[in-house]
Design an enzyme around this catalytic site. Sequence first.
Site, PDB file in Angstrom:
ATOM      1  N   GLY B 217       0.826  -1.204   0.000  1.00 33.75           N
ATOM      2  CA  GLY B 217       0.000   0.000   0.000  1.00 33.75           C
ATOM      3  C   GLY B 217       0.855   1.247   0.000  1.00 33.75           C
ATOM      4  N   SER B 218       0.344   2.301   0.635  1.00 30.87           N
ATOM      5  CA  SER B 218       0.992   3.609   0.529  1.00 30.87           C
ATOM      6  C   SER B 218       2.348   3.694   1.205  1.00 30.87           C
ATOM      7  CB  SER B 218       0.066   4.675   1.127  1.00 30.87           C
ATOM      8  OG  SER B 218      -1.166   4.638   0.470  1.00 30.87           O
TER       9      SER B 218
END
Lengths: 448, 482
Positions: B217-218
């Site tokens: 993810g981020s």
Amino acid sequence: MTAKRRGAQLVMLSFAVAIVMVAYANVGLGHDGQVPAGMLGYGLGLAGLMLAAYLVLAKFAPWADPLILPLVTLVNGLGLVMIYRIELDSDLASAGNQLFWTALGIVMFSVTLIVLRDHRALQRMTYTAGFIGLGLLILPLVPGLGREINGARIWVGVGGFSIQPGEFAKLALVVFFAGYLVAKRDVLALAGRRLLFIDLPRARDLGPVLITWVVSVGVLVLEKDLGTSLLLFGAFVAMLYIATQRTSWVLIGLLLFLGGAIVAGQLFSHVGARFDVYLNPSDPALYDREFGGSYQLMQGLFGMGSGGILGSGLGQGYPQLIPLSFSDFIFAATGEELGLTGLMALLMVYALIVERGLRTSTAARDPFSKLLAGGLSFTLAWQVFIIVGGVTNLIPLTGLVTPFMSQGGSALLANWIIIALLVRMSDAARRPPPQAIQDEGLTQVFQR
Amino acid sequence: MNNTVKRMAVACLLMFGLLMLNINYLQAVKADDLRADNRNQRSFFARYQYERGMITAGGQTLAKSVDAGGTFRFQRKYTDGPVYAPVLGFFAPESERGIESAANKYLDGTHPDLFVRRTVDLITNKPPRGADVDLTLVPKAQEAAYRDLKQSGKRGAVVALDPKTGAVLTMVSVPSFDPGTMAVPDKAKAARAYNKLDKDENEPLINRAIAKTYAPGSTFKVVTSAGYLMDDDSRDVNSTVNAPDALLLPGTNTYLRNYHGESCGGRASLLDALTISCNTAFAEMALDMGYDKLEQQAAKFGVGQTLAIPLSVARSDIGADEGKAALAKTAIGQQSNQMTPLQMAMVAAGVANDGKVMKPYLINKIVGPDNDEIDAARPEELDEAVSPEVASELRQMMISVVQNGTGTAAQIPNVTVAGKTGTAETAPGAPSHAWFISFAPAEDPKVAVAVFVESGSAGNDATGGAVAAPIARDVMQAVLDR
């Protein structure tokens, strides 16, 4: 003239006892980290027993081969140590029991030497010995008397004791073979006709061979004792060969044996099972088979493999993992703890005992002694070959004791009597012949 | 008859010769096979005959062998088993896992380094004893991480590193297991315990920190930022990039949007982009750099390497070059890039350590039975991921995340914390993984942490900031308070 070498014998005997004592201490150190408490009593006991045997031998058979007693002492002592060691991890083994039987074995050894001043007396008992032998062989089959232990009906219960009459039958039958063959050897060797390249004996001379063969197979069938039948048959063929000097007997014997084995393998499941196990011991299906499987054999092989070249050290292996490690499989347990090195030494000692026996045979002055000494020595070698070969999967496994090592009274007594006979014959063979009076006369002439 | 007796003597010698040959074959040639056969129980028995070394960490004993006497003399006992099980593994009758396996030769005393000692012991007749293995774990932080994850009923992993050395300060995987249930000298019982754990759908036997990879993810935006800053010296935290509300992925009809459809205002500085975790901005950066540069940057942080710390670590991967649309999603950790929590901790640690990524390790030192040091860890540099200048810029951006962005839950009073949240979609409609990577204190980092909370275990709309950041805070606090 051969020297008596009694001093050398005492030194070797002390050496053998010393090795056994060190091994005994080693077991305690390896297993518990300390010298066993009973070390002194045990050592003195064994030393005392051997000293007694030595004194009897020195008095009653002074010219005997000096090597035989120390070699046997070493093997017997190592057997005691192994049983003592296995007892530490298994309830079934009993070193005290074995020590008692060893003592009794020495007594039998001494009694035999004292009573039997001239072994040729045995020749006169040829047929008596034969009947006694067959009777003992059949004894376990007598209802109410015989007992079946571990699947083989080879035991006879007398009061609290169990004995294996087969062990003594073996001895009596070898005496019978020797006496019979000495009487018949010329007929067996010379009469008969030639078929192809084999000299066939006459049918009536072949009789005893066939009878022995039938008895062996009979024992095999009825008592499920493969080992003893193989032992007896082999001993008889070997003695026949020594007596007649004809290879044809060996070939006939082999053919009869193979025929018997093949038929038995087809007819009796326990014989066939042994053969399956021999061919494929590590097969998981055979390994897990409840009856007649390869579990015991494989456990023995695992033990020897884990021991490797130098062994785990006395007291540091796992003999309790091998079923019957104190009797039939004592060789495997020894292999685990003493390794390849120890087993090679042990086999060497056995080989030396056998070869000293055979040497006695060649040195003997009469045919009966030659045949008896040869037969007894071969029986020892053959027995070691069958049991050790079986345990190491060289040949199919048949139950037999490892001479002087396996726990068991009957075998120990019988084997000590065999040693007494060999010692007696070697004494006779090495004793210088009485000097002729004529020689003395000549000496006097030279002195003048 | 002497001739035949002599022939018989030769026959007997041959018989003994055959026996000897056969025994040589068994005990020299075939010995290893026989020894290794799994039906041979000797190795199983032997495991309990010597005192196995202890496993310690931070002055605490985590595993030791207790003398119970009898056939199975020394038995393995674990204190706080489930807390340390993912690292320690277990010592079962016929196998071992984790450190028990990786350091087995030290623990059982058969390592060549212990040879002299063993020989001396043999001569002086001392009972054999293995060496102790001291781990780099910090018990307080380990316990804090385990407690945080366990109490909330989440599945996940926490890894904390000393950024300057690479020492693993915390490694937790939840749900865990009790290694004591498999340390019993009863094969059937141990096998039953193992099979039960092995079939458990929550996979307690898997060390999530290193054995499996997950979409980052981020948190991966830190790698993208690093690549973008390294690509051109003139860029800094204030450089701006396009940050549309929706970015048409090249060659497709799909639009990439920001989390919950939020707007980044069309154009954003790098600082702002990371602070509010603007997806489209990072997609633009990656498209600008191209796949190769992003891949090279990731590799410098250790992605693609198979590490042994000495536990073997699954290989992290940013995925193959699958075109521009895929690259845009890779930049925000949502394509086929798969990272271990350890790998993401290494990213944080690399930034913290002025760009240098240290090789992670779990064993602090090996101590002999007489308390003498046999071996000690020598910290090793894996690679320089970014220049010190870029590291400083990334640090500034990550501080901003915790101070004013998505990671405020990681704030620690009087300590400057740097971090990055991650909320990784796993599959359409499925709950996200929640991530948080961070380090503190930002000026002189003592600890770098990656927290990973598995999809669905913390509610359906879990975010890294809400779920993972507080755990990271507790772990960092525990290390700093040590």
